[in-house]
Write a protein that holds these residues in place. Structure first.
Motif, PDB file in Angstrom:
ATOM      1  N   GLY A 108      58.091  62.655  59.401  1.00 57.51           N
ATOM      2  CA  GLY A 108      59.534  62.422  59.408  1.00 57.51           C
ATOM      3  C   GLY A 108      59.902  61.286  58.476  1.00 57.51           C
ATOM      4  N   ASN A 109      60.544  60.240  59.041  1.00 57.24           N
ATOM      5  CA  ASN A 109      60.965  59.112  58.204  1.00 57.24           C
ATOM      6  C   ASN A 109      60.058  57.890  58.355  1.00 57.24           C
ATOM      7  OD1 ASN A 109      61.759  58.377  60.738  1.00 57.24           O
ATOM      8  ND2 ASN A 109      63.801  57.718  60.155  1.00 57.24           N
ATOM      9  N   THR A 110      58.831  58.115  58.859  1.00 59.09           N
ATOM     10  CA  THR A 110      57.841  57.041  58.930  1.00 59.09           C
ATOM     11  C   THR A 110      56.553  57.503  58.262  1.00 59.09           C
ATOM     12  OG1 THR A 110      56.999  57.736  61.083  1.00 59.09           O
ATOM     13  CG2 THR A 110      58.777  56.096  61.088  1.00 59.09           C
TER      14      THR A 110
ATOM     15  N   ALA B  87      58.766  52.934  56.482  1.00 63.96           N
ATOM     16  CA  ALA B  87      59.872  53.673  57.087  1.00 63.96           C
ATOM     17  C   ALA B  87      60.918  53.947  56.017  1.00 63.96           C
ATOM     18  CB  ALA B  87      60.500  52.888  58.239  1.00 63.96           C
ATOM     19  N   GLU B  88      61.515  55.132  56.095  1.00 66.82           N
ATOM     20  CA  GLU B  88      62.579  55.500  55.159  1.00 66.82           C
ATOM     21  C   GLU B  88      63.923  55.202  55.806  1.00 66.82           C
ATOM     22  OE1 GLU B  88      63.970  59.311  52.499  1.00 66.82           O
ATOM     23  OE2 GLU B  88      63.061  59.650  54.456  1.00 66.82           O
ATOM     24  N   ARG B  89      64.721  54.449  55.074  1.00 70.84           N
ATOM     25  CA  ARG B  89      66.069  54.122  55.543  1.00 70.84           C
ATOM     26  C   ARG B  89      67.026  54.314  54.384  1.00 70.84           C
ATOM     27  NH1 ARG B  89      62.988  49.875  57.998  1.00 70.84           N
ATOM     28  NH2 ARG B  89      62.716  50.366  60.196  1.00 70.84           N
TER      29      ARG B  89
ATOM     30  N   GLY C  21      67.359  56.704  52.335  1.00 68.80           N
ATOM     31  CA  GLY C  21      66.728  57.262  51.147  1.00 68.80           C
ATOM     32  C   GLY C  21      65.729  56.363  50.442  1.00 68.80           C
TER      33      GLY C  21
ATOM     34  N   TRP D  65      62.174  53.997  50.865  1.00 69.12           N
ATOM     35  CA  TRP D  65      61.009  53.649  51.679  1.00 69.12           C
ATOM     36  C   TRP D  65      60.764  52.154  51.591  1.00 69.12           C
ATOM     37  CZ3 TRP D  65      58.428  56.763  54.983  1.00 69.12           C
ATOM     38  CH2 TRP D  65      58.667  58.129  54.882  1.00 69.12           C
TER      39      TRP D  65
END
Length: 122
Positions: A71-73, A93-95, A97, A99
């Motif tokens: 996912g976003n990690t 982690a993606e925040r 758009g 990383w």
């Protein structure tokens, strides 16, 4: 991840700090006595052999990075150079758009930043 290794390998600790998210960057600073900067964390925690290599970027050509994204990690394991062996693994982690690293890596996690104060003998 490659930029983080490049910055550490080049001795650009401020650049490496910019790749960490705020929570990760600030976590070890809270326990440090006296107060230090993020860049100083690397100076204190990286082994001498890594710091001496800071001017030799050829070492970065041989780093291996293995990513595990969910996912976003993500987690990244690195090896192959003195810098990579010191870091060993980080989380990301993606925040929005982008990383960001959510950990410094193993060497900082095991580093004692709180040094006892020296007593003056009279």
């Amino acid at each position: 991840m490659q930029n983080y290794l490049n910055d550490l390998g080049a001795g650009n600790y401020a650049g490496a700090c910019g790749l960490l998210d705020k929570r990760a960057r600030d976590a070890p600073l809270k326990s440090a006595k006296p107060r230090i900067t993020c860049a100083k964390v690397f100076v204190r925690c990286l082994p001498d052999n890594v710091i001496r290599l800071a001017r030799d970027q050829t070492q970065l050509l041989y780093a291996s990075i293995r990513l595990n994204v969910t996912g976003n990690t993500a987690s990244a394991s690195v090896s192959g150079t003195a810098v990579a062996r010191a870091i060993r693994s980080v989380t990301l982690a993606e925040r929005q758009g982008t990383w960001k690293l959510t950990s410094y890596g193993q060497v900082v996690g095991q580093c004692r930043l709180s040094k006892p104060r020296h007593r003056v003998s009279r």
